[in-house]
Scaffold this motif. Sequence first.
Motif, PDB file in Angstrom:
ATOM      1  N   LEU A  55     -18.984 -40.803  21.150  1.00 27.78           N
ATOM      2  CA  LEU A  55     -19.365 -40.864  19.863  1.00 27.78           C
ATOM      3  C   LEU A  55     -18.860 -39.763  19.421  1.00 27.78           C
ATOM      4  N   SER A  56     -18.325 -40.294  17.850  1.00 27.73           N
ATOM      5  CA  SER A  56     -17.839 -40.050  17.154  1.00 27.73           C
ATOM      6  C   SER A  56     -17.740 -40.123  15.249  1.00 27.73           C
ATOM      7  N   THR A  57     -18.735 -39.147  14.701  1.00 29.64           N
ATOM      8  CA  THR A  57     -19.751 -39.415  13.207  1.00 29.64           C
ATOM      9  C   THR A  57     -19.421 -37.796  12.728  1.00 29.64           C
ATOM     10  N   TYR A  59     -21.081 -36.367  11.288  1.00 31.81           N
ATOM     11  CA  TYR A  59     -22.258 -36.285  10.969  1.00 31.81           C
ATOM     12  C   TYR A  59     -22.248 -34.425  11.234  1.00 31.81           C
ATOM     13  N   PRO A  61     -24.091 -31.753  13.839  1.00 32.81           N
ATOM     14  CA  PRO A  61     -24.093 -31.406  15.931  1.00 32.81           C
ATOM     15  C   PRO A  61     -25.959 -31.519  15.560  1.00 32.81           C
ATOM     16  N   ASN A  64     -26.010 -35.375  15.274  1.00 35.73           N
ATOM     17  CA  ASN A  64     -25.625 -36.238  16.713  1.00 35.73           C
ATOM     18  C   ASN A  64     -25.840 -35.964  17.993  1.00 35.73           C
ATOM     19  N   GLU A  65     -27.041 -35.634  18.284  1.00 36.65           N
ATOM     20  CA  GLU A  65     -27.558 -34.785  19.178  1.00 36.65           C
ATOM     21  C   GLU A  65     -29.380 -36.206  18.588  1.00 36.65           C
ATOM     22  N   GLU A  67     -28.421 -38.586  17.960  1.00 35.87           N
ATOM     23  CA  GLU A  67     -27.599 -40.068  18.023  1.00 35.87           C
ATOM     24  C   GLU A  67     -27.831 -40.038  19.976  1.00 35.87           C
ATOM     25  N   THR A  78     -23.818 -40.522  27.002  1.00 39.25           N
ATOM     26  CA  THR A  78     -22.917 -40.070  25.962  1.00 39.25           C
ATOM     27  C   THR A  78     -22.063 -39.073  26.935  1.00 39.25           C
ATOM     28  N   ALA A  81     -19.982 -36.121  22.467  1.00 35.16           N
ATOM     29  CA  ALA A  81     -19.883 -36.511  21.004  1.00 35.16           C
ATOM     30  C   ALA A  81     -19.479 -35.239  20.231  1.00 35.16           C
ATOM     31  N   HIS A  82     -18.279 -35.668  19.068  1.00 35.36           N
ATOM     32  CA  HIS A  82     -17.892 -35.225  18.425  1.00 35.36           C
ATOM     33  C   HIS A  82     -18.011 -35.255  17.276  1.00 35.36           C
TER      34      HIS A  82
END
Length: 82
Positions: A55-57, A59, A61, A64-65, A67, A78, A81-82
């Motif tokens: 996951l790269s957004t 947004y 953290p 992202n958590e 998501e 996942t 995630a970044h």
Amino acid sequence: MALTMRVARAVDATQRDPKEAAFARIATATSIPAITTAGATIAALAAFGARRVVLSTPYIPALNEREVAFLAHHGIETIAAH
């Protein structure tokens, strides 16, 4: 053809999407299926048979958590995630 509506806030993985009824009304009124970006993402990952993602957004953290939790709720792991 699907009408995709962008959801401005992340959907909590433990709650049912509150916009579901609205999308049903849109589909009934327009004869065009409606879906959230979250729903479209899950459908696309399922179509590809994806079970693990990165996951790269843009947004923060905390979003992202959420998501990551949403994806996990739908059986998607996942791995980063970044």
